[in-house]
Write an enzyme that holds these catalytic residues in place. Sequence first.
Site, PDB file in Angstrom:
ATOM      1  NE  ARG A   1     -10.847  -9.785  -1.848  1.00 18.98           N
ATOM      2  CZ  ARG A   1     -11.159  -8.866  -2.770  1.00 18.98           C
ATOM      3  NH1 ARG A   1     -11.474  -9.235  -3.991  1.00 18.98           N
ATOM      4  NH2 ARG A   1     -11.173  -7.593  -2.463  1.00 18.98           N
TER       5      ARG A   1
ATOM      6  CE  LYS B   1      -3.855  -1.836   2.779  1.00 15.92           C
ATOM      7  NZ  LYS B   1      -4.947  -1.605   1.829  1.00 15.92           N
TER       8      LYS B   1
END
Length: 501
Positions: free
Chosen positions: A354, A280
């Site tokens: 996920r 990120k």
Amino acid sequence: MKTKLVTGKLDRVSSDLLVIFALDTAEKKQSPAKPAIKLLTAGNGAAKATASILGSGEFAAGSCDTVLLHAPSGFKAERILLVGLGKATTAEVRKAAGAAVRFAKPRRLRELSIVIPSLDGLDPAAATRALVEGAYVGDFDPDTYRTDRKDQSIEQLNVVLDSRANQAAMEAALREGVILGEAQNFTRTLVNEPGNVMTPTVLGQKAAEMCSQYGLTCEVYGADKLKELKMGAFWGVTKGSEEPPALIVMKYEPAKAPASPVLGLVGKGITFDTGGISIKPADGMEKMKYDMAGGAAMIGAMQAIAQLKPAVRVISVVCAAENMPSGTAMKPGDVQIAMSGKSIEIINTDAEGRLVLADGLAYARQLGATHLIDAATLTGACVVALGMVNAGAFSNDDDTYQHFTDALKISDERFWRLPVEDDYRELIKSSIADIMNTGGSRYGGAITAAMFLKEFVEDTPWIHLDIAGVAWTEEQKPWMAKGPSGIAVRSIAEWVRSYAK
Ligand code: BES
Ligand code: ZN
Ligand code: ZN
């Protein structure tokens, strides 16, 4: 904070701060609108002491508006605080009680007495519970590591019933409010901790401590168990970090509960999300310590459930890991085999939530869950879609979701249902594996993440909560400090209870 119910006339209540809620009951049709401020008390004992301020027009009783009266004549209390409700709803009562507590804290008042609002159309037990929840939520501050921190917590909250009616019901409502308020704050405390303190191991320890305190069973497993269960998706995320993962399994199995349903609560517990190899940007990355808020919500909800004791079985699986880039980290293009046997092509290592949930959901099913709910700070796309007001909700089963809608009426938390439809499945098809971990396009990112999870719940009724936008509050509110919100704890606890009714 200690809390007790006191009954009696308002002018006889001795307190540092007597809090009375107020509502503008004027017909808004006339112009200019003339306020008609009504104090929400059962009797009219406070009318004389407040007549001057109410007649002045200075206090409009808008949401969380406050006015303080010192040494009110004829009252034992040292101060009266009027707090506006804006609207006569339990949501407003919750906020107003929080605002009263946050008014008291910086003024070094350690004790306050809040009057249960009395108004036609407002259920007094629901209002009492909301009042207590709001007071607890207002009492939380995130400044744990400040050396100049003064312990400004409220020591004593008195909940004042100025009528003799329904005393037992109010006692019960108060107790529920304490349980839920404490559970929400417990979650906030976990989420607030920095990533160097709140590692997966520590999250596991906190869950285990809570479980032993409240009589739940708890197992915390490490990397060996992930390998034994062939949790390749969860393992892929954790293998880049020096911190070992924690697979936290909590169980509430009351003897009085029927064998079915078994509710499975699954939480994303990424204690820090760097993004991994798909790292990120530095800007705002510090916030990714709250990427375990879904897991923390499940731990808080289990604490509440253990005390509320609904006659329904509940198991909770929290998948805790750190998502780090390193020489051992998972790479884009890698293929991981999930516990269910499905193969996953990793497109972006930052879509790690996920992956851990894929195995957490499959494991909850293996443990016998007949209905699933998961909570996760899953996607930035959900924040784009709904901002920081509503969280996203998804479900493959309308009946299960109806239970959640009913729960929201009690918790007053805000979730907005988004679709899970087969057309979106196209976006996560892979040419090398069964499925990719991100859609090819940024569009509909919250939905493609939900579609990914859906692959692992198969035909089990399931709700997915994407709390990325609301688990951390950027701005303080009159009723709540900025920082971790504890979203979803009360709604999940209420969803569970709805199966015991
Ligand atoms: N933890 C983030 C999601 C998130 C974003 C939480 C903002 C809180 C605030 C998640 O793991 C993530 O990085 N998701 C990616 C998915 C993308 C790579 C498909 C995202 O949303 O950008
Ligand atoms: Zn991520
Ligand atoms: Zn994440």
